[in-house]
Scaffold this motif. Structure first.
Motif, PDB file in Angstrom:
ATOM      1  N   THR A  93       0.857  -1.184   0.000  1.00 11.14           N
ATOM      2  CA  THR A  93       0.000   0.000   0.000  1.00 11.14           C
ATOM      3  C   THR A  93       0.891   1.232   0.000  1.00 11.14           C
ATOM      4  OG1 THR A  93      -1.739  -1.161   1.212  1.00 11.14           O
ATOM      5  CG2 THR A  93      -1.798   1.255   1.264  1.00 11.14           C
ATOM      6  N   ILE A  94       0.612   2.134  -0.933  1.00 10.26           N
ATOM      7  CA  ILE A  94       1.397   3.369  -1.018  1.00 10.26           C
ATOM      8  C   ILE A  94       0.524   4.515  -0.511  1.00 10.26           C
ATOM      9  CG2 ILE A  94       2.887   4.791  -2.468  1.00 10.26           C
ATOM     10  CD1 ILE A  94       2.849   2.577  -4.570  1.00 10.26           C
ATOM     11  N   GLU A  95       0.934   5.081   0.588  1.00 11.41           N
ATOM     12  CA  GLU A  95       0.171   6.182   1.186  1.00 11.41           C
ATOM     13  C   GLU A  95       0.336   7.449   0.324  1.00 11.41           C
ATOM     14  OE1 GLU A  95      -1.831   5.830   3.719  1.00 11.41           O
ATOM     15  OE2 GLU A  95      -1.266   3.733   4.057  1.00 11.41           O
ATOM     16  N   PRO A  96      -0.600   8.391   0.437  1.00 12.15           N
ATOM     17  CA  PRO A  96      -0.507   9.624  -0.354  1.00 12.15           C
ATOM     18  C   PRO A  96       0.863  10.297  -0.200  1.00 12.15           C
ATOM     19  CG  PRO A  96      -2.624   9.518   0.741  1.00 12.15           C
ATOM     20  CD  PRO A  96      -1.824   8.350   1.255  1.00 12.15           C
ATOM     21  N   GLY A  97       1.460  10.624  -1.327  1.00 12.57           N
ATOM     22  CA  GLY A  97       2.738  11.325  -1.323  1.00 12.57           C
ATOM     23  C   GLY A  97       3.946  10.452  -1.052  1.00 12.57           C
ATOM     24  N   ARG A  98       3.733   9.164  -0.796  1.00 16.04           N
ATOM     25  CA  ARG A  98       4.852   8.278  -0.443  1.00 16.04           C
ATOM     26  C   ARG A  98       5.321   7.490  -1.660  1.00 16.04           C
ATOM     27  NH1 ARG A  98       6.405  10.430   4.197  1.00 16.04           N
ATOM     28  NH2 ARG A  98       7.680   8.579   4.571  1.00 16.04           N
ATOM     29  N   ARG A  99       6.499   6.922  -1.537  1.00 15.89           N
ATOM     30  CA  ARG A  99       7.059   6.124  -2.619  1.00 15.89           C
ATOM     31  C   ARG A  99       7.490   4.772  -2.085  1.00 15.89           C
ATOM     32  NH1 ARG A  99      10.975   9.865  -1.157  1.00 15.89           N
ATOM     33  NH2 ARG A  99      12.978   8.960  -0.555  1.00 15.89           N
ATOM     34  N   VAL A 100       7.604   3.795  -2.981  1.00 18.63           N
ATOM     35  CA  VAL A 100       8.038   2.463  -2.594  1.00 18.63           C
ATOM     36  C   VAL A 100       8.717   1.795  -3.781  1.00 18.63           C
ATOM     37  CG1 VAL A 100       5.804   1.438  -3.154  1.00 18.63           C
ATOM     38  CG2 VAL A 100       7.284   0.296  -1.530  1.00 18.63           C
ATOM     39  N   LEU A 101       9.788   1.069  -3.502  1.00 17.43           N
ATOM     40  CA  LEU A 101      10.512   0.350  -4.554  1.00 17.43           C
ATOM     41  C   LEU A 101       9.941  -1.063  -4.633  1.00 17.43           C
ATOM     42  CD1 LEU A 101      12.970   0.756  -6.493  1.00 17.43           C
ATOM     43  CD2 LEU A 101      14.393  -0.291  -4.714  1.00 17.43           C
ATOM     44  N   GLY A 148      16.888   0.219 -21.682  1.00 13.56           N
ATOM     45  CA  GLY A 148      15.517  -0.029 -21.241  1.00 13.56           C
ATOM     46  C   GLY A 148      15.015   1.192 -20.496  1.00 13.56           C
ATOM     47  N   LEU A 149      13.800   1.586 -20.782  1.00 13.51           N
ATOM     48  CA  LEU A 149      13.205   2.745 -20.111  1.00 13.51           C
ATOM     49  C   LEU A 149      11.937   2.316 -19.396  1.00 13.51           C
ATOM     50  CD1 LEU A 149      13.660   5.392 -22.954  1.00 13.51           C
ATOM     51  CD2 LEU A 149      15.081   5.073 -20.916  1.00 13.51           C
ATOM     52  N   ILE A 150      11.846   2.661 -18.123  1.00 13.52           N
ATOM     53  CA  ILE A 150      10.676   2.324 -17.317  1.00 13.52           C
ATOM     54  C   ILE A 150       9.751   3.531 -17.280  1.00 13.52           C
ATOM     55  CG2 ILE A 150       9.846   1.556 -15.062  1.00 13.52           C
ATOM     56  CD1 ILE A 150      11.696  -0.459 -16.372  1.00 13.52           C
ATOM     57  N   HIS A 151       8.606   3.378 -17.895  1.00 13.22           N
ATOM     58  CA  HIS A 151       7.616   4.456 -17.942  1.00 13.22           C
ATOM     59  C   HIS A 151       6.423   4.114 -17.051  1.00 13.22           C
ATOM     60  CE1 HIS A 151       9.098   6.971 -21.315  1.00 13.22           C
ATOM     61  NE2 HIS A 151       9.695   5.857 -21.685  1.00 13.22           N
ATOM     62  N   PRO A 152       5.756   5.148 -16.539  1.00  9.98           N
ATOM     63  CA  PRO A 152       4.490   4.900 -15.832  1.00  9.98           C
ATOM     64  C   PRO A 152       3.429   4.427 -16.824  1.00  9.98           C
ATOM     65  CG  PRO A 152       5.259   7.174 -15.504  1.00  9.98           C
ATOM     66  CD  PRO A 152       6.079   6.581 -16.599  1.00  9.98           C
ATOM     67  N   ASN A 160      11.415   8.218 -10.739  1.00 14.42           N
ATOM     68  CA  ASN A 160      12.518   8.554 -11.649  1.00 14.42           C
ATOM     69  C   ASN A 160      12.126   8.239 -13.084  1.00 14.42           C
ATOM     70  OD1 ASN A 160      12.546   5.839 -10.656  1.00 14.42           O
ATOM     71  ND2 ASN A 160      14.468   5.514 -11.750  1.00 14.42           N
ATOM     72  N   THR A 161      10.984   8.751 -13.491  1.00 21.06           N
ATOM     73  CA  THR A 161      10.510   8.400 -14.830  1.00 21.06           C
ATOM     74  C   THR A 161      11.217   9.206 -15.911  1.00 21.06           C
ATOM     75  OG1 THR A 161       8.587   8.215 -16.254  1.00 21.06           O
ATOM     76  CG2 THR A 161       8.525   9.999 -14.647  1.00 21.06           C
ATOM     77  N   PRO A 162      11.698   8.611 -16.992  1.00 17.34           N
ATOM     78  CA  PRO A 162      11.747   7.163 -17.142  1.00 17.34           C
ATOM     79  C   PRO A 162      12.977   6.591 -16.445  1.00 17.34           C
ATOM     80  CG  PRO A 162      12.587   8.196 -19.134  1.00 17.34           C
ATOM     81  CD  PRO A 162      12.190   9.314 -18.210  1.00 17.34           C
ATOM     82  N   GLY A 163      12.782   5.462 -15.770  1.00 17.32           N
ATOM     83  CA  GLY A 163      13.920   4.764 -15.182  1.00 17.32           C
ATOM     84  C   GLY A 163      14.817   4.224 -16.287  1.00 17.32           C
ATOM     85  N   THR A 164      16.100   4.194 -16.012  1.00 17.78           N
ATOM     86  CA  THR A 164      17.087   3.754 -17.005  1.00 17.78           C
ATOM     87  C   THR A 164      17.599   2.362 -16.667  1.00 17.78           C
ATOM     88  OG1 THR A 164      17.814   6.037 -17.280  1.00 17.78           O
ATOM     89  CG2 THR A 164      19.327   4.328 -18.060  1.00 17.78           C
ATOM     90  N   ILE A 165      17.416   1.420 -17.587  1.00 16.94           N
ATOM     91  CA  ILE A 165      17.997   0.085 -17.432  1.00 16.94           C
ATOM     92  C   ILE A 165      19.202   0.013 -18.355  1.00 16.94           C
ATOM     93  CG2 ILE A 165      17.593  -2.400 -17.501  1.00 16.94           C
ATOM     94  CD1 ILE A 165      15.777  -0.825 -15.507  1.00 16.94           C
ATOM     95  N   ASP A 166      20.394   0.020 -17.754  1.00 19.25           N
ATOM     96  CA  ASP A 166      21.635  -0.006 -18.537  1.00 19.25           C
ATOM     97  C   ASP A 166      21.818  -1.365 -19.200  1.00 19.25           C
ATOM     98  OD1 ASP A 166      22.873   2.648 -17.784  1.00 19.25           O
ATOM     99  OD2 ASP A 166      22.592   1.784 -15.790  1.00 19.25           O
ATOM    100  N   ALA A 167      22.494  -1.326 -20.363  1.00 19.72           N
ATOM    101  CA  ALA A 167      22.691  -2.570 -21.121  1.00 19.72           C
ATOM    102  C   ALA A 167      23.422  -3.626 -20.302  1.00 19.72           C
ATOM    103  CB  ALA A 167      23.456  -2.265 -22.407  1.00 19.72           C
ATOM    104  N   GLY A 168      24.299  -3.193 -19.424  1.00 18.03           N
ATOM    105  CA  GLY A 168      25.088  -4.163 -18.660  1.00 18.03           C
ATOM    106  C   GLY A 168      24.397  -4.667 -17.401  1.00 18.03           C
ATOM    107  N   TYR A 169      23.226  -4.156 -17.095  1.00 15.18           N
ATOM    108  CA  TYR A 169      22.548  -4.522 -15.842  1.00 15.18           C
ATOM    109  C   TYR A 169      21.890  -5.888 -15.976  1.00 15.18           C
ATOM    110  CZ  TYR A 169      19.388  -4.106 -11.816  1.00 15.18           C
ATOM    111  OH  TYR A 169      18.705  -4.306 -10.631  1.00 15.18           O
ATOM    112  N   CYS A 213      10.443   2.308  -8.850  1.00 12.99           N
ATOM    113  CA  CYS A 213      10.215   3.189  -7.701  1.00 12.99           C
ATOM    114  C   CYS A 213       8.888   3.926  -7.932  1.00 12.99           C
ATOM    115  CB  CYS A 213      11.384   4.173  -7.546  1.00 12.99           C
ATOM    116  SG  CYS A 213      11.368   5.022  -5.953  1.00 12.99           S
ATOM    117  N   LEU A 214       7.840   3.360  -7.345  1.00 10.91           N
ATOM    118  CA  LEU A 214       6.488   3.905  -7.536  1.00 10.91           C
ATOM    119  C   LEU A 214       6.229   5.038  -6.560  1.00 10.91           C
ATOM    120  CD1 LEU A 214       4.520   0.544  -7.873  1.00 10.91           C
ATOM    121  CD2 LEU A 214       5.021   2.176  -9.714  1.00 10.91           C
TER     122      LEU A 214
END
Ligand code: DUT
Ligand code: MG
Length: 173
Positions: A52-60, A75-79, A93-102, A109-110
């Motif tokens: 559960t994500i409370e108002p204004g809060r974030r969670v990974l 790779g790009l992570i979009h909402p 951190n939109t868009p999140g960056t997925i590096d080629a080497g990862y 991080c919602l």
């Protein structure tokens, strides 16, 4: 080949494809990411956990997915826009960056942008989307000065056209 196959935007040859991306399911209970419709830019990623994500809060949150992207792609992570509009759910951190080497688990991080209502995420919910794009691995060269342009160093609203600010909102800008 039908003539329509040659029209811009419809020819497979017009958009050279990136080879299939090796994908590992770290959590076998999570489905392989899919496009909701043929031709969609992104494949949907699911949460591995209830949270559960409370108002204004974030969670990974984990997605249970790892990929091996080719060098020269990212790779790009979009909402997801539906969740954003309906409940205020987005990615910090939109868009999140997925590096080629990862090679680790893709995590998202919602954030709950709603001011009042918590958002309940259930395991298996599609919470974000992954796009894969080519990226230029440019090099940089340090110089003493940069070439002149009409814009020069003007930025941050210098061309006007931004929305009106209300009350004291302009203070501190
Ligand atoms: O939304 C995201 C963003 C990043 N990552 C992973 C893949 C990426 O390759 C790695 C590093 O991301 P980034 O470079 O954005 O973070 P950083 O804070 O600079 O970490 P690092 O020092 O590890 O590069 O974390 C995710 O799983 N999800
Ligand atoms: Mg980094």
């Amino acid at each position: 080949m039908h003539v329509s196959d040659l029209s811009p935007g419809h020819s497979p040859a017009a958009t050279p494809t990136i080879p299939p991306v090796a994908l590992q399911r770290l959590d076998p209970g999570i489905p392989v990411p899919q496009r909701a419709h043929d031709g969609d830019a992104g494949v949907d990623l699911c949460s591995t956990t209830d949270v559960t994500i409370e108002p204004g809060r974030r969670v990974l949150v984990g997605t249970g997915i790892a990929v091996a992207l080719a060098l020269g792609t990212v790779g790009l992570i979009h909402p997801r826009s539906g969740l954003a509009a309906k409940s205020g759910l987005s990615v910090v951190n939109t868009p999140g960056t997925i590096d080629a080497g990862y090679r680790g688990e893709i995590k998202v991080c919602l954030i709950n942008h709603d001011l009042d209502t918590p958002i309940e995420i259930r395991r298996g919910d599609r919470i974000a989307q992954l796009l894969v794009q080519r990226v230029e691995l440019v090099s940089f060269v340090e110089v003493e000065s940069l070439d002149g342009t009409t814009r020069g160093s003007d930025g941050h609203g210098s061309s006007g056209g931004h929305a009106s600010l209300v009350g004291n909102a302009s203070e501190g800008a």
